[in-house]
Design a protein around this motif. Structure first.
Motif, PDB file in Angstrom:
ATOM      1  N   PRO B 278       0.824  -1.220   0.000  1.00  0.00           N
ATOM      2  CA  PRO B 278       0.000   0.000   0.000  1.00  0.00           C
ATOM      3  C   PRO B 278       0.858   1.269   0.000  1.00  0.00           C
ATOM      4  O   PRO B 278       2.000   1.256   0.472  1.00  0.00           O
ATOM      5  N   ALA B 279       0.280   2.330  -0.492  1.00  0.00           N
ATOM      6  CA  ALA B 279       1.015   3.602  -0.568  1.00  0.00           C
ATOM      7  C   ALA B 279       1.469   4.026   0.820  1.00  0.00           C
ATOM      8  O   ALA B 279       0.756   3.827   1.812  1.00  0.00           O
ATOM      9  N   GLY B 280       2.659   4.596   0.916  1.00  0.00           N
ATOM     10  CA  GLY B 280       3.201   5.037   2.201  1.00  0.00           C
ATOM     11  C   GLY B 280       4.136   4.009   2.816  1.00  0.00           C
ATOM     12  O   GLY B 280       4.754   4.253   3.854  1.00  0.00           O
ATOM     13  N   SER B 281       4.240   2.843   2.166  1.00  0.00           N
ATOM     14  CA  SER B 281       5.128   1.805   2.705  1.00  0.00           C
ATOM     15  C   SER B 281       6.591   2.146   2.417  1.00  0.00           C
ATOM     16  O   SER B 281       6.890   2.892   1.472  1.00  0.00           O
ATOM     17  N   VAL B 282       7.472   1.610   3.226  1.00  0.00           N
ATOM     18  CA  VAL B 282       8.909   1.843   3.060  1.00  0.00           C
ATOM     19  C   VAL B 282       9.550   0.507   2.660  1.00  0.00           C
ATOM     20  O   VAL B 282       9.332  -0.508   3.339  1.00  0.00           O
TER      21      VAL B 282
END
Lengths: 466, 377
Positions: B278-282
């Motif tokens: 998901p978006a925002g993952s590192v």
């Protein structure tokens, strides 16, 4: 460099390093598990020829923190020349640190002068951790070879193969594909020869090891063929006496069951003998073999499963009968006008086509009232004899081609006797059946047993080639 | 067992050795029989003396013929005496030669013990030697027979002594014969030595020598023994483990349920492909460890999840990063993503991860997810 060739088998965790060592060291005691991190410390295995060490394999745990070690060294290195010393310094400083226990166990033998066999599971993608491991190993400047172990699904292996080839060729002069579970003994020797190529100083000892292993392999085959001959001699000539008590049919059935149990016992002994000859100590005979071993060997359906197709058996039997008849013709100086060969062929063909229903001779041997005995055996049915032979060869095949890293239960998909025999020259096939027929009549002499052994060895060669 | 010599030296302790005990005493039994035979000859056919012709037949001619037969059959024909099959059914040339040697020793022992007993009797009591026959032709030939038996090596009895020994030829013959007893004793001893004892011992020696030569390559001659020898023999080429085998590791085996839902929460992705999470993952594990540590420090307060593919191999680097994260976030969640289709070794992979968490003492919630939607924009 070490005084004798010494190679550490290293790599990421769960790449099949212990499997590689287990197969190369022919040791099925080595702990192998599909679960990652089974090997916790380095284990050494030496090949010794008459008390002289030829070479050594070192099984190591997997790298755990290669990136951290690389950064630790890079922070302290002023030039490329410092790197090997820094690696040694790292091991010295962290040898008691439990976090780096596995990494120190990997690096210690390499820093002590061992060559490197870097094993990768070629179904896994290349990562930065692998890159760090390869960089560290390249700093040691030891002879090194990379092994691609195709452990995973074939499509994944194919997808990542090129990536791995390109990455490994930057660090290794030789990259080989080797499946420790499936690759043949010849491939194992080819791998050791490859090691001799990358380490010229160790070449002679490694090649001597290859020669010694080849010689040992031949001796093992020889002993195994000898054991098969001994087993056949025992089961074909086996006789069982049972007292005559009760109705005839019941008695016969009971006696055949007893006879069958005795054959199973002798077959189990052959299994153990062959496994010992090839250095297998933990074979799982309980898997697929065990249910088969409970079957009634004297059942005709079993003969079909393990023996030869009836038409083929009849053809071979005809030829073997004709060969026997030719001997008679020769003895008669040709005056019989090849009548012996013709008659022998007809009788042989009939024997192969219309083998009786009874697997063994059953006769009433003691006729004194109150002391009557039935005697079962020796084996009189050619089809049954061929089936017993087929089973014995199947057992041999199982242990012969099996690598020591393979811990799965023994798989039996049926007899391959027909296929193996087809690989022989026609003359050898006829000879084989000729001696088998002789065996049903009497014990083979020492020289006849030797001839049979050579035929069995030829069948063994077919096992390797198929 | 290092070699064949060592194997042979251990033979008496093995199951092969026990069978030979009776046959080993065969010559001793023959010696006892020799004494019995000598006693019998002194009592039969007449108690008054030893019949020379019966003596020669029993203790010279018969043993000589038997010896000749045994030696020819054993050394040339490769056959063994009849009793050899009572000892063992094995077909083996070494056993045949050994049995042949025992038979020859038994023949020498039979005649030798009779000879010793003869001299004991000569010393301790009065003995007469005579022969008697009513067939004139036989009587005439005895002289020449004795000459032949002498072989020209030893002095044959004088014709007068021979005829004096013929019972009935001279009145009062017993007195006359007594004076010739020692002479006959000496002559008979030489005949027994020359015709039976010495040749039997020489032939037994020859058998023994042939047997030793066969024994040097015994496994080549006997398939059963060869198999037994190879089962005991230590291979000169072998792998030696310097450390004891590692015991099987005790591994975690808790059953983990597989949930099926989309990945919605951002988190740290270990060796995950770009765009998978998901978006925002590192995304971690792609460069240096220090850079990963910095990322964990920066985002650790916000992100609660770790995403790893179940078929990846966990290493200490990942454990260190999760430990670092645990300092900022109490019990983060380690989500194992199962690809579709499931790997065949899924259970082993899950056990590997459980073992990893246990060994690295990670304080994480371990969950298994098969993501329904794998692509995120």
């Amino acid at each position: 460099m070490a005084e004798f060739p010494c190679f550490a088998v290293v790599g990421h965790p769960n790449q099949g390093k212990s499997s590689v060592v287990s197969t190369l060291a022919q040791d099925d005691h080595i702990a192998i598990s599909p679960v990652s991190g089974t090997t916790r410390e380095a284990h050494r295995y030496r090949l010794v020829l008459k008390e002289r060490v030829l070479y050594e394999w070192i099984d190591t745990p997997g790298f755990q923190r290669a990136r951290q070690i690389l950064e630790w060294c890079n922070e302290r290195a002023h030039s490329a020349a410092d790197r090997p010393a820094l690696l040694s310094q790292f091991v010295e400083e962290h040898k008691t640190d439990p976090r780096f226990a596995d990494d120190c166990a990997v690096l210690t033998p390499v820093l002590a002068g061992a060559g490197i066999i870097y094993v990768v599971n070629s179904s896994q993608p290349y990562s930065a951790a692998h890159d760090a491991e390869l960089t560290l190993l390249s700093w040691t400047a030891q002879p090194r070879l990379a092994l691609l172990n195709p452990m995973g699904p074939a499509d994944q292996v194919a997808a990542t193969r090129t990536q791995w080839q390109q990455a490994l060729q930057q660090y290794f002069s030789l990259v080989r594909t080797f499946n420790p579970l499936r690759d043949s003994f010849t491939s194992q020797l080819a791998l050791i020869r490859s090691l001799a190529e990358i380490a010229p100083d160790w070449q002679s000892a490694l090649l001597e090891g290859v020669d010694a292993l080849e010689h040992q392999r031949q001796e093992r085959h020889d002993q195994a063929a000898d054991a098969v001959v001994g087993y056949c001699e025992q089961v074909y000539r086996f006789q069982l006496q049972v007292p005559l008590a009760g109705p005839k049919e019941q008695l016969k059935a009971r006696a055949l069951a007893q006879y069958n149990a005795e054959l199973q016992r002798r077959e189990s002994r052959l299994q153990r003998t062959l496994a010992r000859i090839y250095g297998h100590h933990h074979l799982d005979w309980e898997g697929e073999w065990q249910p088969l071993s409970h079957r009634d060997l004297t059942d005709r359906r079993e003969w079909r499963a393990w023996g030869l197709p009836r038409r083929r058996l009849a053809a071979l039997s005809t030829a073997a009968g004709a060969a026997s008849g030719l001997a008679v013709d020769a003895a008669a100086g040709g005056t019989s006008l090849l009548l012996g060969a013709a008659l022998g062929g007809v009788i042989g063909g009939l024997a192969g086509n219309f083998a009786g229903r009874d697997p063994v001779t059953v006769q009433w041997v003691e006729k004194i009232p109150g002391y009557e005995h039935w005697q079962l055996g020796p084996v009189s049915n050619l089809e049954f004899a061929v089936a017993l032979f087929g089973r014995a060869l199947r057992i041999w095949y199982q242990v012969r081609v099996r690598n020591h890293a393979d811990r799965a239960a023994l798989r039996l998909s049926g007899s391959d006797l027909n296929q193996w025999l087809e690989g022989l020259a026609s003359r050898q096939q006829v000879q084989w059946l000729y001696w088998l027929r002789k065996w049903l009549k009497r014990s083979l002499t020492e020289s006849e047993q030797k001839q049979m052994k050579h035929l069995i060895l030829s069948i063994g060669d077919q096992m390797d080639s198929l | 067992m290092a070699n064949f010599d060592a194997f042979l030296s251990k033979a008496p302790e093995s199951r092969l050795g026990a069978r030979w005990q009776v046959a080993r005493f065969w010559p001793l039994m023959a010696g006892f029989n020799g004494v019995l035979a000598m006693n019998a000859l002194m009592l039969w056919p007449s108690r008054s003396g030893v019949h020379l012709l019966i003596f020669i037949m029993t203790l010279v001619l018969l043993p000589f013929l038997l010896m000749l037969w045994t030696a020819l059959a054993g050394l040339i024909g490769g056959r063994a005496p009849w009793w050899r099959w009572l000892v063992t059914q094995h077909r083996d040339p070494a056993i045949n030669l050994w049995s042949c040697r025992q038979a020859l020793l038994a023949q020498a022992s039979f005649v030798g013990s009779a000879l010793v007993w003869l001299w004991l009797m000569l010393i301790s009591r009065q003995m007469v030697f005579y022969w008697s026959t009513s067939i004139e032709w036989v009587s005439q030939r005895v002289d020449s027979l004795f000459q032949v038996l002498s072989l020209g090596v030893i002095t044959a009895p004088r014709a007068l002594v021979i005829s004096a020994s013929e019972a009935g030829a001279i009145t009062g013959w017993e007195t006359a014969l007594l004076s010739h007893a020692a002479y006959w004793g000496a002559w008979l001893s030489q005949v027994m030595l020359l015709w039976v004892i010495a040749p039997a011992l020489i032939l037994a020696g020859l058998c023994h020598w042939r047997m030793r030569r066969t024994l040097a390559h015994w496994p080549d001659h006997n398939a059963q023994l060869r198999r037994y020898y190879h089962s005991l023999k230590q291979d000169p080429l072998r792998y030696t483990a310097l450390e004891p085998a590692q015991p099987d590791a005790s591994l975690s085996a808790n059953k983990l349920a597989i949930a099926r839902h989309p990945l919605t929460e951002p988190g740290f992705g270990w060796l995950q492909p770009e765009g998978y999470l998901p978006a925002g993952s590192v995304y971690l594990g792609r460069g240096g460890h220090k850079a990963d540590e910095q990322s964990v420090r920066n985002e650790g307060g916000v992100l609660k999840h770790w995403y790893c593919r179940v078929d990846q191999v966990a290493t200490g680097d990942l454990a260190d990063l999760i430990q670092l994260h645990s300092q900022q976030c109490d019990h983060p969640t380690l989500i194992l993503c199962v690809p579709d289709p499931e790997p065949s070794e899924l259970n082993n992979l899950l056990r590997s991860w459980q073992t990893f968490v246990e060994r690295q003492q990670l304080r994480v919630h371990l969950t298994v997810v098969q993501p329904e939607v794998q692509k995120h924009g």
